[in-house]
Scaffold this active site. Structure first.
Site, short mmCIF file in Angstrom:
data_model
loop_
_atom_site.label_atom_id
_atom_site.label_comp_id
_atom_site.label_asym_id
_atom_site.label_seq_id
_atom_site.Cartn_x
_atom_site.Cartn_y
_atom_site.Cartn_z
N ASP A 1 0.92 -1.65 0.55
CA ASP A 1 0.49 0.31 0.09
C ASP A 1 0.98 1.49 -0.01
OD1 ASP A 1 0.83 -0.65 2.66
OD2 ASP A 1 -0.28 1.03 3.44
N ASP A 52 1.21 -17.49 -3.92
CA ASP A 52 1.82 -16.39 -5.12
C ASP A 52 0.72 -15.74 -6.28
OD1 ASP A 52 3.37 -15.00 -5.98
OD2 ASP A 52 4.26 -16.63 -7.18
N HIS A 76 1.50 -8.87 -3.51
CA HIS A 76 0.31 -7.66 -2.64
C HIS A 76 0.85 -6.59 -2.96
CE1 HIS A 76 -3.05 -6.62 -2.28
NE2 HIS A 76 -2.45 -5.53 -0.80
N GLU A 79 2.23 -10.18 1.15
CA GLU A 79 2.53 -8.66 0.34
C GLU A 79 4.16 -8.42 0.91
OE1 GLU A 79 0.10 -6.21 2.60
OE2 GLU A 79 0.84 -4.31 1.73
O1 G3I Z 1 1.67 -10.74 18.24
C1 G3I Z 1 0.50 -12.35 17.90
C2 G3I Z 1 1.09 -13.87 18.30
O2 G3I Z 1 1.49 -13.09 19.84
C3 G3I Z 1 0.20 -14.54 18.35
O3 G3I Z 1 0.33 -15.98 19.12
C4 G3I Z 1 -0.04 -14.59 17.21
C5 G3I Z 1 -0.80 -14.89 16.77
O4 G3I Z 1 -2.55 -14.82 16.40
O5 G3I Z 1 -0.74 -13.33 15.96
C6 G3I Z 1 0.45 -11.68 16.26
O6 G3I Z 1 -0.06 -11.12 15.85
C7 G3I Z 1 -0.53 -10.89 14.69
C8 G3I Z 1 0.24 -9.82 14.42
O7 G3I Z 1 0.13 -8.77 13.60
C9 G3I Z 1 1.37 -8.87 15.07
O8 G3I Z 1 2.59 -10.05 14.37
C10 G3I Z 1 -1.65 -10.97 14.25
O9 G3I Z 1 -2.30 -11.92 14.60
C11 G3I Z 1 -1.91 -10.46 12.94
O10 G3I Z 1 -2.69 -10.63 12.81
C12 G3I Z 1 -0.91 -8.76 12.94
O11 G3I Z 1 -0.54 -8.38 11.19
C13 G3I Z 1 -0.68 -7.62 11.10
C14 G3I Z 1 -1.35 -7.01 9.41
O12 G3I Z 1 -1.02 -5.44 9.36
C15 G3I Z 1 -2.61 -7.30 10.28
O13 G3I Z 1 -2.95 -5.89 10.93
C16 G3I Z 1 0.93 -7.30 10.32
O14 G3I Z 1 1.47 -7.91 11.38
C17 G3I Z 1 1.25 -6.49 9.89
O15 G3I Z 1 2.32 -6.76 9.03
C18 G3I Z 1 0.66 -6.05 8.45
O16 G3I Z 1 1.17 -4.77 8.25
C19 G3I Z 1 -0.07 -4.06 7.12
C20 G3I Z 1 -0.13 -3.01 7.40
O17 G3I Z 1 -1.64 -1.94 8.15
C21 G3I Z 1 -0.55 -2.11 6.55
N1 G3I Z 1 0.86 -2.13 5.24
C22 G3I Z 1 1.04 -3.66 4.49
C23 G3I Z 1 1.40 -4.13 6.24
C24 G3I Z 1 1.51 -5.33 5.48
O18 G3I Z 1 0.33 -6.21 5.33
O1 9MR Z 2 -4.06 -3.27 0.17
C1 9MR Z 2 -4.21 -3.48 2.03
C2 9MR Z 2 -2.83 -3.94 2.43
O2 9MR Z 2 -1.74 -3.33 1.87
C3 9MR Z 2 -3.14 -4.49 3.86
O3 9MR Z 2 -2.57 -4.79 4.30
C4 9MR Z 2 -4.63 -5.48 4.12
C5 9MR Z 2 -4.55 -5.38 5.34
O4 9MR Z 2 -5.04 -4.44 5.81
O5 9MR Z 2 -5.63 -4.95 3.22
C6 9MR Z 2 -5.81 -4.31 1.76
O6 9MR Z 2 -6.00 -4.39 1.32
C7 9MR Z 2 -7.31 -4.96 1.15
C8 9MR Z 2 -8.66 -4.50 2.20
O7 9MR Z 2 -8.16 -4.85 3.18
C9 9MR Z 2 -9.81 -4.86 1.55
N1 9MR Z 2 -10.02 -5.14 0.10
C10 9MR Z 2 -9.16 -5.76 -0.53
C11 9MR Z 2 -7.29 -4.71 0.34
C12 9MR Z 2 -6.69 -5.75 -1.13
O8 9MR Z 2 -6.57 -4.89 -2.84
#
Ligand code: G3I
Ligand code: 9MR
Length: 610
Positions: free
Chosen positions: A218, A575, A529, A584
């Site tokens: 994103d 993939d 992604h 991503e």
């Molecule tokens: O830390 C807990 C751990 O203790 C537990 O055992 C485990 C099992 O559920 O969960 C862990 O937490 C996870 C957390 O990330 C930390 O790693 C959550 O499940 C997981 O859902 C969460 O995911 C994050 C995701 O956003 C959704 O919030 C990712 O780390 C984080 O990298 C990702 O970040 C996104 C940004 O919001 C937007 N840009 C892209 C980016 C990457 O996808």
């Molecule tokens: O593209 C978004 C990605 O960068 C984020 O990690 C992810 C979770 O927050 O969300 C993706 O966006 C999706 C949105 O959450 C739901 N609609 C589809 C989007 C991806 O195309």
């Protein structure tokens, strides 16, 4: 059979296909993976509805190894699916010339993929060149290289990926080649979201906060995630300055006063500085209200806002600015002073506002990066301020005796504090207030735990079945980074080997047979992604990015569980662009790839170092 298989593979390669795909139609496919694991449930996902994909034999019968290659003096392991053989050989690529013979370990089950596998150890083989591992009854492995500079290009690419994700600038052909693109997101007129109202800036005002890196696939810019990412690049520089002084990754600043890795980090630091409000508090993020479609930066014109202001962002900012300040002292004393002033101002704001957690306001749907462990953020900021200022009061604020050491991530920063302290202890930069014994114990205890897990694991990677959550590849890489801290303190070669093992996993020695880094390996992600990679019309994705990796927990949210080959934790990877939960790319995942590949490369160039 070996030669026939090899010839077929070679033809596939010549036809432009990937070598690792070559075994897929061979007779070895008829052998299902050995599901001898006694584990009945593989992850929290096992409670969800089952699908045909979950029972499919998802793990291939291919030999798995580091597709980029090995250092001559480094550990060299391959993982071999269970087979009726006791030995393996290493042959010169594409020939029957046996260069090394070895014995396979007894097969053992790896619960995260429910596979039974042997390990082939050819560490003792140090000839330079291109080779394959051969085991009777299986297709030959992908071709791999043994070379003294084997991680140079990978390391440069992993750093260059940050350049490719720069906001507010055009990428020109000289530096970006076919990935040249127009400028987008100038971020010079950023709106204030109501959640970010302050005395100095209100809804209706606009601020200028250009530059920085896009977080991921994103286009958002998030301070918390910027914190650990920028820190990790700067730590790579602090720990291996000679290596990075000599590196040229061909960015616009190459050849200038700053080493490239610092010039790249500065692009983000300049943005971060603009995210600080007059009162010292730091805005949580700069994004649109919703994620955009799959478009190029120059096509994105939705309003951008600074959103929220919280303790986590402010402490992340304080830590990184304090760290940057001591590095910039040598290059630009005035900037170094500004950075330290900003860090101290942020620290004071956080002391006055110790528990303002961030959650997305109802109208905001971009990434949250909420729920950070504020105690660990505070400890990290205190440690960095202590190291830079040498003021003992900050060491006291670190509360060393109560601070655990843990593998870092964007949520928790304990590990970053300890690794900074350990480095500066070794460099003799700390005051007497620092508890030398404690610093060493914290680093070594964590490293030894990680080592034990690695050694006892069938894949020699040390990831348990519950460790595969969003961004699991960054968990692997951050663990490697902490093993390397143990190695740097103690010289225990097993710790270096365990870190190598984790890089091997990322580069192909894993159940999916993917080298997870775009453009580096024989089978790499093609559909990450990543909006730019999805929208630029170029077949190959932007190179040098590590995909998030297997994560069985969010499959229904993105592509739908039936699209995935398996729900086993280490196999739950797809993939496909739709798979934002496994495919991503993100700056805080690439940063430890930079650190680990750079460290292994740099350390191998100093064989006398222990
Ligand atoms: O830390 C807990 C751990 O203790 C537990 O055992 C485990 C099992 O559920 O969960 C862990 O937490 C996870 C957390 O990330 C930390 O790693 C959550 O499940 C997981 O859902 C969460 O995911 C994050 C995701 O956003 C959704 O919030 C990712 O780390 C984080 O990298 C990702 O970040 C996104 C940004 O919001 C937007 N840009 C892209 C980016 C990457 O996808
Ligand atoms: O593209 C978004 C990605 O960068 C984020 O990690 C992810 C979770 O927050 O969300 C993706 O966006 C999706 C949105 O959450 C739901 N609609 C589809 C989007 C991806 O195309």
């Amino acid at each position: 059979m070996f030669l026939n298989t090899f010839t077929r593979c070679l033809l596939l390669v010549m036809g432009g296909l990937m070598l690792a795909a070559c075994g897929s139609s061979s007779s070895s496919d008829s052998t299902p993976p050995n599901n001898s694991s006694s584990s009945s449930s593989s992850s929290s996902s096992s409670s969800s509805s089952s699908s045909s994909s979950s029972s499919a034999p998802a793990a291939s019968q291919l030999i798995k190894l580091n597709q980029v290659g090995y250092l001559p003096n480094g550990q060299k392991l391959a993982v071999v699916p269970k087979v009726d053989a006791d030995t393996f050989v290493v042959v010169a690529a594409g020939t029957d010339d046996v260069e090394f013979e070895g014995t396979l370990t007894a097969a053992k089950t790896w619960v995260p993929s429910k596979e039974s596998v042997h390990v082939a150890d050819f560490t003792g083989f140090d000839k330079l060149g291109d080779f394959q591992v051969r085991v009777e009854g299986l297709d030959d492995s992908p071709i791999f290289t043994i070379a003294g500079d084997v991680y140079e290009e990978l390391n440069k690419a992993a750093l260059k990926a940050f350049y490719f994700n720069r906001a507010s600038t055009a990428l020109d052909e000289e530096h970006a080649g076919e990935y040249a693109r127009q400028a987008g997101h100038p971020d010079t007129e950023v709106k204030i979201h109501p959640s970010a109202n302050s005395v100095a800036h209100n809804v209706g005002d606009k601020i200028s906060a250009p530059k920085g890196w896009y977080d991921a696939g994103d286009f958002g810019k998030y301070v918390v995630n910027s914190g650990i990412s920028t820190y990790t690049l700067l730590a790579a520089y602090e720990h291996f300055p000679d290596y990075y002084d000599a590196q040229n990754v061909n960015i616009p600043e190459s050849g200038g006063a700053l080493p490239d890795i610092l010039a790249e980090a500065l692009w983000n630091l300049e943005w971060m500085l603009k995210m600080q409000d007059e009162d010292g508090g730091v805005y949580h993020k700069l994004t649109t209200l919703n994620f955009t479609g799959t478009i190029m930066p120059e096509q994105a014109d939705a309003d951008r806002f600074v959103i929220g202001k919280g303790t986590s962002a402010t402490l992340n900012f304080a830590a990184v600015m304090a760290q940057a300040s001591r590095i910039w002292e040598e290059y630009d004393a005035e900037l170094a002073e500004d950075m330290l002033e900003a860090a101290e101002k942020a620290w004071m704001w956080a002391e006055a506002n110790p528990s303002i957690a961030f959650t997305n306001p109802p109208d905001v749907h971009t990434g949250e990066y909420g729920g950070s462990d504020l105690a660990s953020n505070r400890a990290w900021a205190a440690a960095e301020l202590y190291i830079t200022t040498r003021e003992d009061r900050y060491y006291a604020d670190f509360e060393a005796e109560d601070a655990p050491n843990e593998v870092p991530g964007w949520l928790k920063s304990w590990g970053l504090a300890w690794m900074s302290l350990a480095h500066h202890l070794e460099a003799d930069h700390l005051t007497e207030a620092a508890n030398e014994e404690l610093i060493k114990t914290r680093i070594m205890d964590l490293a030894h735990n990680l080592l034990d897990q690695t050694k006892s694991s069938a894949y020699r990677v040390g990831m348990g079945q519950y460790d595969f959550y969003w961004g699991s590849n960054s968990t692997v890489l951050n663990r490697a980074m902490m093993l390397l801290q143990g190695y740097r303190l103690s010289g225990e070669s097993e710790l270096l080997d365990a870190a190598q093992s984790k890089l091997d996993y990322i580069l192909g020695r894993n159940p999916t047979d993917y080298s997870y880094v775009t453009g580096h390996g024989s089978k790499t992600p093609m559909h990450i992604h990543h909006r730019v990679s999805g929208a630029d019309g170029i077949k190959e994705p932007v190179p040098g990015f590590v995909a998030g990796g297997p994560n069985p927990e969010n499959l229904d949210e993105d592509c739908g569980v039936n699209r995935y080959p398996s729900r086993e934790p280490a196999l739950a990877y797809l993939d496909d662009f739709c798979s934002y939960s496994t495919n991503e790319v993100t700056i805080n995942w690439n940063a430890p790839l930079v650190y680990v590949s750079g460290a292994l490369q740099a350390l191998s160039l100093q064989p006398e170092a222990d």
